[in-house]
Design a protein around this motif. Structure first.
Motif, PDB file in Angstrom:
ATOM      1  N   PHE A  13      -4.850  -5.535   7.203  1.00 58.63           N
ATOM      2  CA  PHE A  13      -4.360  -6.690   6.464  1.00 58.63           C
ATOM      3  C   PHE A  13      -5.400  -7.810   6.440  1.00 58.63           C
ATOM      4  O   PHE A  13      -5.663  -8.409   5.393  1.00 58.63           O
TER       5      PHE A  13
ATOM      6  N   GLU B 239       0.800  -3.622   6.036  1.00 55.24           N
ATOM      7  CA  GLU B 239      -0.262  -2.624   6.186  1.00 55.24           C
ATOM      8  C   GLU B 239      -0.030  -1.844   7.483  1.00 55.24           C
ATOM      9  O   GLU B 239       0.830  -2.208   8.299  1.00 55.24           O
TER      10      GLU B 239
ATOM     11  N   ASN C 168       0.984  -8.297   9.751  1.00 54.90           N
ATOM     12  CA  ASN C 168       0.268  -7.163   9.165  1.00 54.90           C
ATOM     13  C   ASN C 168       0.500  -7.012   7.671  1.00 54.90           C
ATOM     14  O   ASN C 168      -0.112  -6.161   7.024  1.00 54.90           O
TER      15      ASN C 168
ATOM     16  N   THR D  97       3.198   0.683   5.470  1.00 53.33           N
ATOM     17  CA  THR D  97       2.374   1.856   5.778  1.00 53.33           C
ATOM     18  C   THR D  97       2.410   2.090   7.288  1.00 53.33           C
ATOM     19  O   THR D  97       2.253   1.142   8.060  1.00 53.33           O
TER      20      THR D  97
ATOM     21  N   LYS E  24      -9.540   1.248  -0.660  1.00 54.92           N
ATOM     22  CA  LYS E  24      -8.232   0.764  -1.081  1.00 54.92           C
ATOM     23  C   LYS E  24      -8.274   0.403  -2.560  1.00 54.92           C
ATOM     24  O   LYS E  24      -9.285  -0.061  -3.082  1.00 54.92           O
TER      25      LYS E  24
ATOM     26  N   SER F 279       0.806  -1.221   0.000  1.00 58.77           N
ATOM     27  CA  SER F 279       0.000   0.000   0.000  1.00 58.77           C
ATOM     28  C   SER F 279       0.835   1.265   0.000  1.00 58.77           C
ATOM     29  O   SER F 279       0.532   2.230  -0.702  1.00 58.77           O
TER      30      SER F 279
END
Length: 451
Positions: A185, A179, A176, A154, A423, A12
């Motif tokens: 996630f 994320e 995760n 992120t 997203k 991301s």
């Protein structure tokens, strides 16, 4: 390149920065080679007017909210918030254009799914599996994951407690996938990828893989383990939602097998809960005796009260934080996270569904719910049509119908708990399903096209 865009969205931080450039470059290059396709990606005047009105409503909501939010510790700027809503609209258009240009036949759709799964397998080996080892207490991957996390992870502003030891998984001991935190996630895994695997199993398709069982079943099992290793309520509930939807959409023979496996699974989990301390701890901490929910509950109540105070136009994109702080129950503020993070940096939107109502109001949410409901009814009609076809149905399209319905089932429930629904990956997969449902019925034109 175009068929790798879905797995790339799971990075991301990287994709949010370069996503517009990557997608736009692919679209531009395709139009350069095939200029006759330009009319395909131009929305109709009806669609253009609709989105223009929605943007104007949001701008009006921001104007009404700005005098109040200016009193916050960190005021929200009009330009930044308006650019966010334009960015979301542009993202939706680019995903729409991608689906129109690159998913034009069943062959394209099969390639998209196949490469999405290859990308997920690579992502699992390079990122998720090492994180699982770290979560289990084996720290020989710490340096490797911390290095990758410094590039791709992120990270939420002000949350040094999440990443203090170099990465989220090393610091928190929870998977995760790079994320911002594990619930995001878990939601992406449950919405984007696992429904693909389950749908292909239900539809018994052999066009993506010649021997699908050898690939899909291990992927489902390992993905469920990944959700558990995220150590989050969202992950555990996502497993439950996926299992229920799998039961619902399967035929009677497969449903009996799933029920049998479910009973075996419950027995294993029950024994593990009694005799294995880590399992006992995870289930107590994130399901049976979950603590620290005051911010999630209080924030949800704050969002509902914010919507009730501004039901028509909402607060506008990005302006909800101040109003949540004003409406959040006092009893939910007596904790470290609120005192040192939310009260200083602004209260985040912790529920996608109620956050959408609070920020966009009825003028946007009512039309959205109308189109969303209409889409679900169209899918139901499509399912009846496939059952009427019997053995003549196309297994790939039937598989994707199941995947799309499972995805929507999970989204409906997870949107209450999840806070990061806008997203790239979610929009990519939703537009892909819409597109192939149209292609599957292109001769009869029974499924509405996007225009």
């Amino acid at each position: 390149m175009q068929f790798l865009l879905l797995p790339l969205t799971f990075l991301s931080k990287f994709f949010d920065v370069y996503g517009f450039f990557l997608v736009f470059l692919v679209i531009l290059w395709t139009l350069f080679k095939r200029p006759e396709d330009i009319p395909k990606i131009i929305p109709s005047w009806k669609t253009f007017i609709f989105w223009s009105v929605m943007i104007l409503f949001q701008f009006l909501a921001m104007l009404l909210s700005f005098p109040f939010s200016a009193k916050a510790n960190i005021p929200i700027g009009m330009f930044k918030s308006f650019s966010l809503i334009l960015e979301e609209v542009l993202m939706i258009w680019m995903v729409y254009a991608f689906s129109k240009l690159f998913i034009v036949s069943k062959i394209d759709a099969v390639k998209f799914i196949r490469w999405a799964i290859y990308g997920y397998i690579l992502y699992s080996f390079l990122v998720i599996v090492p994180e699982v080892f770290i979560t289990l207490g084996f720290h020989f991957f710490d340096g490797y994951i911390n290095f990758l996390a410094s590039i791709f992870e992120t990270r939420w502003t002000g949350r040094t407690d999440f990443y203090g030891l170099g990465s989220y998984v090393v610091t928190q001991g929870r998977v995760n996938g790079f994320e911002g935190e594990s619930p995001v996630f878990a939601n992406l895994l449950g919405v984007v990828y696992i429904p693909i695997f389950i749908g292909l199993i239900i539809g018994k398709d052999h066009s993506v893989f010649k021997k699908p069982a050898f690939i899909l079943w291990p992927l489902v099992i390992f993905s469920m383990v990944f959700l558990l290793m995220a150590k989050t309520t969202t992950g555990i509930l996502t497993i439950i939602f996926l299992y229920i939807s799998w039961l619902f959409f399967s035929n009677s023979k497969d449903r009996r097998f799933l029920l049998f496996m479910g009973i075996i699974g419950l027995l294993i989990i029950g024994c593990s809960y009694i005799f294995i301390n880590p399992v006992h701890t995870i289930l107590n901490q994130f399901l049976f005796q979950k603590q620290g929910t005051s911010n999630r509950i209080g924030g949800t109540i704050g969002l509902i009260l914010t919507f009730l105070s501004k039901p028509i136009f909402g607060t506008g994109q990005g302006f909800a934080g101040y109003f949540i702080n004003e409406n959040v129950p006092l009893w939910s503020t007596h904790n470290w996270e609120y005192q040192y993070i939310y009260s200083k940096l602004g209260y985040p939107v912790l529920s996608g569904l109620f956050g959408a109502f609070a920020q966009y109001g009825l003028v946007i949410m009512v039309p959205f719910l109308f189109f969303f409901s209409k889409y679900i009814f169209n899918l139901s009609a499509k399912r009846k049509h496939y059952f009427n076809l019997g053995v003549r149905r196309d297994d790939f399209y039937f598989s994707m119908l199941n995947s799309s319905e499972i995805t929507l089932f999970v989204i409906i429930f997870s949107s209450i708990l999840s806070f990061d629904l806008f997203k790239w990956s979610i929009f990519f997969i939703l537009f892909f399903y819409w597109r192939i449902m149209y292609l599957s019925d292109i001769k009869n034109k029974k499924f509405p096209e996007i225009n």
